[in-house]
Design a protein around this motif. Structure first.
Motif, PDB file in Angstrom:
ATOM      1  N   PHE A 284      -5.391   8.688   2.408  1.00 35.68           N
ATOM      2  CA  PHE A 284      -4.795   7.414   2.827  1.00 35.68           C
ATOM      3  C   PHE A 284      -5.635   6.825   3.953  1.00 35.68           C
ATOM      4  O   PHE A 284      -5.503   7.202   5.111  1.00 35.68           O
TER       5      PHE A 284
ATOM      6  N   GLU B 108      -9.658   7.681  -2.482  1.00 36.62           N
ATOM      7  CA  GLU B 108      -9.451   7.155  -1.137  1.00 36.62           C
ATOM      8  C   GLU B 108      -8.905   5.745  -1.224  1.00 36.62           C
ATOM      9  O   GLU B 108      -9.306   4.978  -2.087  1.00 36.62           O
TER      10      GLU B 108
ATOM     11  N   GLU C 284      -4.016   3.225  -5.490  1.00 37.46           N
ATOM     12  CA  GLU C 284      -5.047   4.072  -6.081  1.00 37.46           C
ATOM     13  C   GLU C 284      -4.519   4.884  -7.256  1.00 37.46           C
ATOM     14  O   GLU C 284      -5.205   5.057  -8.260  1.00 37.46           O
ATOM     15  N   LEU C 285      -3.290   5.376  -7.146  1.00 35.46           N
ATOM     16  CA  LEU C 285      -2.699   6.129  -8.260  1.00 35.46           C
ATOM     17  C   LEU C 285      -2.515   5.229  -9.482  1.00 35.46           C
ATOM     18  O   LEU C 285      -2.820   5.631 -10.612  1.00 35.46           O
TER      19      LEU C 285
ATOM     20  N   TYR D  97      -5.247  13.586  -5.542  1.00 36.40           N
ATOM     21  CA  TYR D  97      -4.943  13.527  -4.117  1.00 36.40           C
ATOM     22  C   TYR D  97      -5.610  12.271  -3.581  1.00 36.40           C
ATOM     23  O   TYR D  97      -6.781  12.019  -3.865  1.00 36.40           O
ATOM     24  N   VAL D  98      -4.862  11.472  -2.823  1.00 32.44           N
ATOM     25  CA  VAL D  98      -5.410  10.237  -2.261  1.00 32.44           C
ATOM     26  C   VAL D  98      -5.501  10.366  -0.746  1.00 32.44           C
ATOM     27  O   VAL D  98      -4.499  10.610  -0.082  1.00 32.44           O
TER      28      VAL D  98
ATOM     29  N   ASP E 157       0.195  16.273  -2.496  1.00 30.99           N
ATOM     30  CA  ASP E 157      -0.176  16.200  -1.083  1.00 30.99           C
ATOM     31  C   ASP E 157      -0.219  17.591  -0.460  1.00 30.99           C
ATOM     32  O   ASP E 157      -0.446  17.746   0.729  1.00 30.99           O
TER      33      ASP E 157
ATOM     34  N   GLY F  79      -7.278  17.481   1.214  1.00 34.23           N
ATOM     35  CA  GLY F  79      -7.195  17.072  -0.183  1.00 34.23           C
ATOM     36  C   GLY F  79      -7.692  18.138  -1.131  1.00 34.23           C
ATOM     37  O   GLY F  79      -7.050  18.453  -2.136  1.00 34.23           O
TER      38      GLY F  79
ATOM     39  N   ALA G 138       0.400  13.675  -8.776  1.00 31.67           N
ATOM     40  CA  ALA G 138      -0.016  13.231  -7.448  1.00 31.67           C
ATOM     41  C   ALA G 138       0.442  14.314  -6.480  1.00 31.67           C
ATOM     42  O   ALA G 138       1.619  14.670  -6.451  1.00 31.67           O
TER      43      ALA G 138
ATOM     44  N   GLN H 152      -5.255   3.090  -0.450  1.00 34.92           N
ATOM     45  CA  GLN H 152      -3.808   3.008  -0.314  1.00 34.92           C
ATOM     46  C   GLN H 152      -3.215   3.815  -1.468  1.00 34.92           C
ATOM     47  O   GLN H 152      -3.516   3.558  -2.635  1.00 34.92           O
ATOM     48  N   SER H 153      -2.412   4.791  -1.159  1.00 32.80           N
ATOM     49  CA  SER H 153      -1.991   5.805  -2.134  1.00 32.80           C
ATOM     50  C   SER H 153      -1.444   5.236  -3.432  1.00 32.80           C
ATOM     51  O   SER H 153      -1.944   5.556  -4.512  1.00 32.80           O
TER      52      SER H 153
END
Length: 98
Positions: A35, A83, A89-90, A32-33, A5, A59, A3, A85-86
């Motif tokens: 947020f 895309e 989603e992970l 990469y999310v 950023d 991202g 993950a 909530q981090s």
């Protein structure tokens, strides 16, 4: 799974994780999310689409860094942009991909 950023701390962790993948012959899934909770707190007159595009570009830049480190170490990197909530989603992605 990495993950990312794009931050300096993320790059340090990426180097270690790429090394582990190289030693084990594994593939790295770089995630990469975006947020999307940011959008709920933005004023109505703010250009949300422009902000969304900026976050997408950030991202892609972060994912490109991980891919570049992987290429230097001959490690296959699959880049994923999500895309939501981090954390959720992970977890969702890792469960789907097992």
């Amino acid at each position: 799974m990495i993950a990312t950023d794009g931050s300096v701390c993320s790059r340090v962790a990426t180097n270690k994780k790429i090394e582990l993948a190289r030693l084990s012959g594994g593939t790295v899934y770089s995630v990469y999310v975006i947020f999307t909770e940011y959008f709920s707190s933005i004023a109505v007159d703010f250009n949300r689409e422009r902000m969304h595009e900026t976050l997408r570009k950030d991202g892609y830049k972060a994912l490109k860094i991980v891919k570049g480190i992987g290429e230097l170490e001959n490690v296959k990197v699959k880049s994923i942009l999500l895309e939501g909530q981090s954390v959720a989603e992970l977890i969702r992605y890792s469960e789907e991909e097992k």
